[in-house]
Write an enzyme that holds these catalytic residues in place. Structure first.
Site, PDB file in Angstrom:
ATOM      1  N   CYS A 791      70.115  11.291  12.234  1.00 41.49           N
ATOM      2  CA  CYS A 791      71.731  11.622  12.134  1.00 41.49           C
ATOM      3  C   CYS A 791      72.078  11.767  10.441  1.00 41.49           C
ATOM      4  CB  CYS A 791      72.508  10.641  12.813  1.00 41.49           C
ATOM      5  SG  CYS A 791      72.277   8.995  11.995  1.00 41.49           S
TER       6      CYS A 791
HETATM    7  O1  LIG Z   1      74.319   7.127  10.332  1.00 36.61           O
HETATM    8  P1  LIG Z   1      75.238   7.603  10.754  1.00 36.61           P
HETATM    9  O2  LIG Z   1      75.428   7.589  12.144  1.00 36.61           O
HETATM   10  O3  LIG Z   1      75.089   9.088  10.087  1.00 36.61           O
HETATM   11  O4  LIG Z   1      76.454   7.044   9.979  1.00 36.61           O
HETATM   12  C1  LIG Z   1      77.927   7.556  10.175  1.00 36.61           C
HETATM   13  C2  LIG Z   1      78.628   6.968  11.388  1.00 36.61           C
HETATM   14  O5  LIG Z   1      78.015   7.211  12.577  1.00 36.61           O
HETATM   15  C3  LIG Z   1      79.955   7.235  11.400  1.00 36.61           C
HETATM   16  O6  LIG Z   1      80.723   6.551  12.543  1.00 36.61           O
HETATM   17  C4  LIG Z   1      80.582   6.775  10.104  1.00 36.61           C
HETATM   18  O7  LIG Z   1      81.999   7.315  10.042  1.00 36.61           O
HETATM   19  C5  LIG Z   1      79.985   7.349   8.908  1.00 36.61           C
HETATM   20  O8  LIG Z   1      80.181   8.808   8.865  1.00 36.61           O
HETATM   21  C6  LIG Z   1      78.559   7.223   8.799  1.00 36.61           C
HETATM   22  O9  LIG Z   1      77.854   8.006   7.854  1.00 36.61           O
HETATM   23  P2  LIG Z   1      77.763   7.627   6.686  1.00 36.61           P
HETATM   24  O10 LIG Z   1      76.677   8.411   6.039  1.00 36.61           O
HETATM   25  O11 LIG Z   1      78.960   7.467   5.878  1.00 36.61           O
HETATM   26  O12 LIG Z   1      77.019   6.283   6.594  1.00 36.61           O
END
Ligand SMILES: O=P(O)(O)O[C@H]1[C@H](O)[C@@H](O)[C@H](O)[C@H](O)[C@@H]1OP(=O)(O)O
Length: 873
Positions: A791
Site C-alpha cells: 500500500c
Molecule cells: O500503510 P498505509 O495503509 O499506507 O498507511 C496509511 C493509512 O492507511 C491511512 O489510514 C493513514 O491515514 C495514513 O495515510 C497512512 O499512511 P502513512 O504513509 O501516512 O503512514
C-alpha cells in the site's frame, strides 16, 4: 537456557474470581525483572480473551535469542480484566485480577518443564486462580503433551512461546530452508497455536525481517546509472564538429545531463553515509536522499506446523508502493507522465529530429553492443596473435573460432537501418554541409508517421537550399561496414593456410614430427597474421567511430526534444524502478533459497521464468492515483530484469547488478553447497526471466470517493492488462512444464478455474472487490510465484491484508477451526509481527486508521478494537 533457546509457555489460566455483573475479559501481561536491575519491565501481553474464566490464549510470548535472559531472571505474569477494549493494552481500562512470579530457572528445571502457579492479589494474600506455564520448543509440542483439545473448558491449553533467529529456527529440526542470514536483519518472531477443525492444534510461527538489500540494490543501481550517463555524456562530446544549431543543442543537453549526473552522484554519496537501520521507515518516504530506497521493505513469513500435514512456509514481501514521493504527484504518476511526454515530444519536435521510443531504445542497444563487443574482439584478436607466436595450432583454431563468433555478432549489430538513417542525419548536421535534396535516408528506419517527423531545421528553414542527395555517399557506410567482414575473411584464410602448411610440413609418413614445430615457423605465423589482425582492428575502429557517433546523435535528439522534462522523467523512473528492484531481488533470493530442494520449481525457473505477483491496495483517488501510476510502470519495468545464479567465491553473498536502463542482469551468489543443488542449466548461467504482474484494489475511504465521484478506470485498466500477462505466463507454464509438475492433484484444473474466476471478477467492475486479490494471490502461490503486498507505506492496510491472507490460508489449507478464524485474525493483528512493524515505523502500536476509514474498509480488513487510532505517520 540461552543456548537451548527455549522459552516459557503460558499455558492455562483458571480464575476463581468472577465479576458480579458480567463475564471476564482477560489478558495476561508479561513483565521481566532482570537480576541486576530489579526493575520490572513490561515485555508483552497475550490477546484479550472475552467472556470466560478459563481463557484459551492463542498468542505466545517470545524472547529473541540475544535477549539477556538468565536462570535468575524473574518473569511476572499479571492477569487483568478488560472493561473497555477501545484503548490499547497499555492505556486500556482494565482491572487487576491477580499476579504471580517465577524464575526462568524454576521453569527450566521443573518436571516436564511446566509450572502451575497460583495467582494472588497484589498484597500476595488471596488466591484468585491458577496459571500454567510451559517451556516449549517449536517442533516439540506433540512429543511433550497430548494435542487433543478436550471439550472441558477447564483443560484448555494456550499458546507456546519460543523465539529463534530467523535462520536457525526454520532450518533446524524441521529441515525447512532458512532465510539468508546475511541479507536478513532484525527478525521478529511470534508464535501462535490455533485449533483445527478436528480439534487438534496447529502451530504457527510468524516472522518478519528487514533486509540489507533495501540499501544495497539501490546503491548498486545508482552506480550503474552514473556510469551509463557518464558514458553517454562522453559520447555526446565525441560527436565531433557540428553546425552551430546542433552544437548549441549539444551544449545545452550536456549541461543538463551533467547537472543530472551530479544529482545521482550526490544521492549515492549520501547513501554511502547511511548507517544503522536497513529499512526506510514510512515517515522517511518523502526524504530526498532516500528516494531510491524502498519504503518499509520486509519479508513476512508464516511457518505452519499442523498435525498430519507437511510443514509449510508462506512468504510475502511487504513494501510501500514504489513511487517518487519527493517529486510528488501533483501532475500524476509515471503512467500518465510518460505518455503525455511522448505525445508532446512527437508534436513539438521541430527543433530536432523525432525518433520513436523504440528507435531510441535501439540506439542505446547498439551503443551498448559496441561498448561490449569492441574490447572483446580486440582481446580475441590479441589471443589469436598470441597463439600464433606460440605456434600452437589448437589454440590458434580456438582463438579464431571465438574471434569469428564475436566479429559476426559485431557486424550483425550494425545491420540496423537506424544506423544508416542516423548517419545521414548526422552528415547533414556537420558544419558546412550543403545538401541539395531532402535528406531522407534511402532506407529510413522510421516508418509511417515517424517519417513525417524526421524533419530537420535546415530543411524547415532553408527550403531554397534543399540539399542534393548525391553529395552524401550512401555506399560509404556499406563499404566501411563490409570491410570488417572482409578483413575477418582474410584472417580466416591466412589461418587456414598456415595450418595447412603446418600439417603438410609436420606429417611424415602419417606421423607427426615434433621437431617440425620450431621457432622459425612460430615467427612466420605471427608475422603473417599480424598485419591482417591490425587491419581488422582498424576496420572495426572505423565502424565503431561512425556507428557510435550516429547513435549518439539519435540520443541527442531524444534529450534535446524534451529537455528538461525527459531527464526529470528518467530520474523519476529510475527512483521507482530502484524501489521495485530492491523488493524483487529480495523476493527472488528468498524464493530461490526456499525452493532449492524443489526440482519442479527449479525446472520451472529456468524453462518458464518466475511469476512475481503484486497486490496493490492503493486508492485511485488524489495522490494515491499518482502512486499507482508510478507503481504500475515500476513493476512493468521489472520485465527488463533477468537473474543469474553464480557460485559465491567469498563470504560476501550480496547480489551483483550489471547492465543499463534497458536491461539488467542480477547475479545472485550462492554458497558452494547450495549451488550444487541447482540444475545444470542454472549452474551454467542461464538467464532467468521475470514475469511481474500487478492487481490493485483500493479499499479505503478514498476509494469510496473514487467510486462515487471520481474515476476507477486506472485500476480497471491495470487489472485488465495484468490479467493478460498472467494468462500469458500460465500458457507458457502449461506449454513448457510437464502436466504433473504441480504438487497437488487437480492443481492444473484448479488453476484454469481460478484464472477464469479472476477474469470474471475483473470484468464485473464490482466496488472494492477484494476477491480479485485473493484469487490473484492464490494463483501466484499455486504457480510457485513470489508474492508482494503493497500500500502506500506497507504498514497499515498491508498489515490487514497479509494477516487476512495468513488466516485464510490456515482456514483453506490447514483446517483452522472456523470458530477461531476471527480470533486468529485479531490475535495476529493485535500481538503479531505487523503491529511490531507499525511500531518500527511510527514508534506507536496503533494502525493509523480512524472509525470513518474503518467503516469504509471491507469487513475482514478491520483491525480489532484498541489497535488503531490517531498516530503521527
Ligand atoms: O500503510 P498505509 O495503509 O499506507 O498507511 C496509511 C493509512 O492507511 C491511512 O489510514 C493513514 O491515514 C495514513 O495515510 C497512512 O499512511 P502513512 O504513509 O501516512 O503512514
Amino acid at each position: 537456557f540461552i543456548t537451548s533457546k527455549r522459552l516459557p509457555l503460558l499455558n492455562r489460566l483458571d480464575l476463581v474470581t468472577a465479576t458480579r455483573d458480567r463475564k471476564l475479559n482477560t489478558f495476561i501481561q508479561v513483565s521481566v525483572v532482570h537480576p541486576a536491575e530489579h526493575v520490572l519491565t513490561r515485555y508483552s501481553s497475550t490477546e484479550i480473551v472475552e467472556g470466560t474464566r478459563d481463557p484459551l490464549f492463542l498468542t505466545g510470548v517470545t524472547f529473541p535469542p540475544e535477549y539477556p535472559i538468565y536462570e535468575e531472571t524473574k518473569i511476572k505474569l499479571t492477569v487483568y480484566d478488560v472493561k473497555d477494549k477501545s484503548q490499547d493494552t497499555v492505556s486500556i481500562l482494565r482491572s487487576f485480577l491477580g499476579c504471580t512470579t517465577f524464575t526462568v530457572g524454576d521453569l527450566v528445571k521443573s518436571k516436564e518443564q511446566q509450572l502451575t502457579l497460583t495467582l494472588r492479589t497484589s498484597d500476595g494474600g488471596k488466591t484468585v486462580g491458577t496459571i500454567e506455564v510451559n517451556l516449549v520448543k517449536m517442533g516439540e509440542l506433540e512429543d511433550g503433551e497430548p494435542c487433543h483439545i478436550t471439550t472441558d473448558s477447564q483443560d484448555q491449553k494456550c499458546a507456546l512461546v519460543r523465539e529463534c533467529t530467523a535462520s536457525e529456527g526454520i532450518s533446524g529440526k524441521d529441515n525447512l530452508p532458512s532465510l539468508n542470514a546475511g541479507d536478513v536483519k532484525n527478525p521478529i518472531c511470534k508464535l501462535y497455536r490455533f485449533p483445527t477443525s478436528d480439534n487438534k492444534w496447529m502451530r504457527i510461527r510468524e516472522q518478519m525481517a528487514e533486509t540489507i538489500l533495501s540499501f544495497h540494490v539501490p546503491k548498486e543501481l545508482i552506480n550503474l546509472h552514473i556510469k551509463e550517463d557518464m558514458r553517454r555524456n562522453q559520447e555526446l562530446k565525441d560527436l565531433g564538429e557540428l553546425a552551430p544549431h546542433w552544437d548549441n543543442m549539444r551544449k545545452s543537453v550536456i549541461a543538463h545531463c551533467d547537472q543530472m549526473l551530479s544529482v545521482y552522484q550526490d544521492t549515492l554519496a549520501e547513501l554511502g553515509k547511511h548507517t544503522g537501520s536497513s529499512f526506510k521507515s514510512s515517515c522517511s518516504k518523502g526524504e530526498k536522499t532516500l528516494e531510491f530506497i524502498p519504503i518499509n521493505l520486509h519479508l513476512q513469513r508464516m511457518h505452519v506446523h499442523s498435525p498430519r500435514l507437511k510443514d509449510a512456509l508462506y512468504d510475502v514481501i511487504t513494501v510501500g508502493a514504489p513511487a517518487a514521493h519527493f517529486q510528488g504527484f501533483k501532475n500524476g504518476g509515471l503512467r500518465k507522465l510518460l505518455s503525455k511526454f511522448e505525445a508532446e515530444r512527437r508534436n513539438t519536435g521541430y527543433q530536432c529530429i523525432y525518433y520513436s521510443p523504440e528507435n531510441t531504445a535501439k540506439a542505446k542497444e547498439v551503443l551498448s553492443n559496441i561498448n561490449h563487443l569492441q574490447p572483446l574482439i580486440s582481446s580475441h584478436a590479441d589471443l589469436l596473435l598470441n597463439s600464433a607466436s606460440q605456434h600452437s595450432p589448437d589454440s590458434l583454431k580456438n582463438s579464431l573460432k571465438m574471434l569469428s563468433e564475436k566479429t559476426e555478432l559485431f557486424v550483425h549489430a550494425f545491420k540496423d537501418q537506424l544506423v544508416r538513417s542516423a548517419l545521414l542525419a548526422l552528415y547533414t548536421a556537420r558544419p558546412g554541409c550543403v545538401l541539395k535534396k531532402p535528406a531522407v535516408p534511402r532506407n529510413s528506419a522510421e516508418e509511417g508517421d515517424d517519417l513525417k517527423h524526421q524533419d530537420h531545421p535546415s530543411q524547415v528553414k532553408r527550403q531554397d537550399s534543399i540539399p542534393h542527395h548525391s553529395e552524401y555517399d550512401e555506399e560509404e557506410w556499406d563499404r566501411v561496414w563490409a570491410n570488417v567482414g572482409k578483413s575477418l575473411n582474410c584472417v580466416i584464410a591466412m589461418v587456414d593456410k598456415l595450418l595447412e602448411k603446418d600439417d603438410s610440413g609436420n606429417v611424415k609418413d602419417g606421423e607427426i614430427d615434433p621437431s617440425a614445430a620450431d621457432c622459425k615457423h612460430a615467427g612466420d605465423w605471427y608475422e603473417q597474421l599480424y598485419p591482417l589482425v591490425i587491419t581488422l582492428k582498424d576496420c572495426m575502429g572505423e565502424v565503431v567511430t561512425r556507428a557510435k557517433q550516429s547513435m549518439a546523435f539519435v540520443l541527442l535528439q531524444e534529450l534535446a526534444c524534451g529537455l528538461p522534462q525527459c531527464l526529470m522523467l528518467t530520474l523519476r523512473r529510475d527512483i521507482v524502478f530502484s524501489q521495485a528492484l530492491a523488493g524483487l531481488v529480495c523476493g527472488f533470493i528468498i524464493k530461490l533459497h526456499t525452493g532449492l530442494h524443489d526440482q519442479g520449481f527449479l525446472q520451472q525457473l529456468h524453462t518458464v521464468g518466475l511469476l512475481v505477483q503484486y497486490e496493490g491496495l492503493l486508492s485511485t483517488y488524489s495522490e494515491e492515483a499518482g502512486m499507482l501510476e508510478d507503481m504500475a510502470v515500476g513493476i512493468s519495468d521489472l520485465q527488463k530484469v533477468m537473474f543469474k545464479v553464480v557460485e559465491a567465491k567469498s563470504e560476501d553473498f550480496l547480489p551483483i547488478i550489471t547492465g543499463r536502463r534497458e536491461h539488467y542482469v542480477i547475479e545472485v551468489q550462492l554458497p558452494a553447497k547450495m549451488f550444487e543443488l541447482l540444475p545444470q542449466e542454472i549452474k551454467e548461467g542461464k538467464l532467468l526471466r521475470m514475469y511481474p504482474v500487478l492487481f490493485n484494489v483500493g479499499i479505503n475511504e478514498q476509494q469510496t470517493l473514487a467510486e462515487r465521484f471520481g474515476d476507477t478506470t486506472l485500476q480497471e485498466n491495470i487489472n485488465q492488462e495484468n490479467l493478460e500477462l498472467l494468462k500469458e505466463y500460465y500458457n507458457l507454464f502449461t506449454e513448457k512444464m510437464p502436466p504433473d509438475c504441480l504438487p497437488h492433484f487437480q492443481e492444473q484444473n484448479d488453476l484454469k478455474g481460478l484464472l477464469e474466476n479472476l477474469h470474471q471478477n475483473i470484468q464485473a467492475k464490482k466496488r472494492k472487490n477484494v476477491e480479485i486479490m485473493w484469487l490473484a494471490a492464490t494463483i501466484c502461490r499455486k504457480l510457485n510465484g513470489v508474492r508482494f503486498t503493497c500500500c502506500k507505506s506497507a504498514k497499515d492496510r498491508t498489515s490487514m491484508s497479509v494477516t487476512l491472507e495468513q488466516c485464510s490460508i490456515l482456514r483453506d489449507e490447514h483446517q483452522l477451526h472456523k470458530d477461531f478464524f476471527i480470533r486468529a485474525l485479531d490475535c495476529m493483528r493485535r500481538e503479531g509481527c505487523r503491529i511490531e512493524n507499525v511500531l518500527k515505523n511510527v514508534k506507536c502500536r496503533k494502525y493509523a486508521f480512524n472509525m470513518i476509514q474503518l467503516m469504509a474498509f471491507p469487513k475482514y480488513y478491520r483491525p480489532p478494537e484498541g489497535t488503531y487510532g490517531k498516530t503521527d505517520t
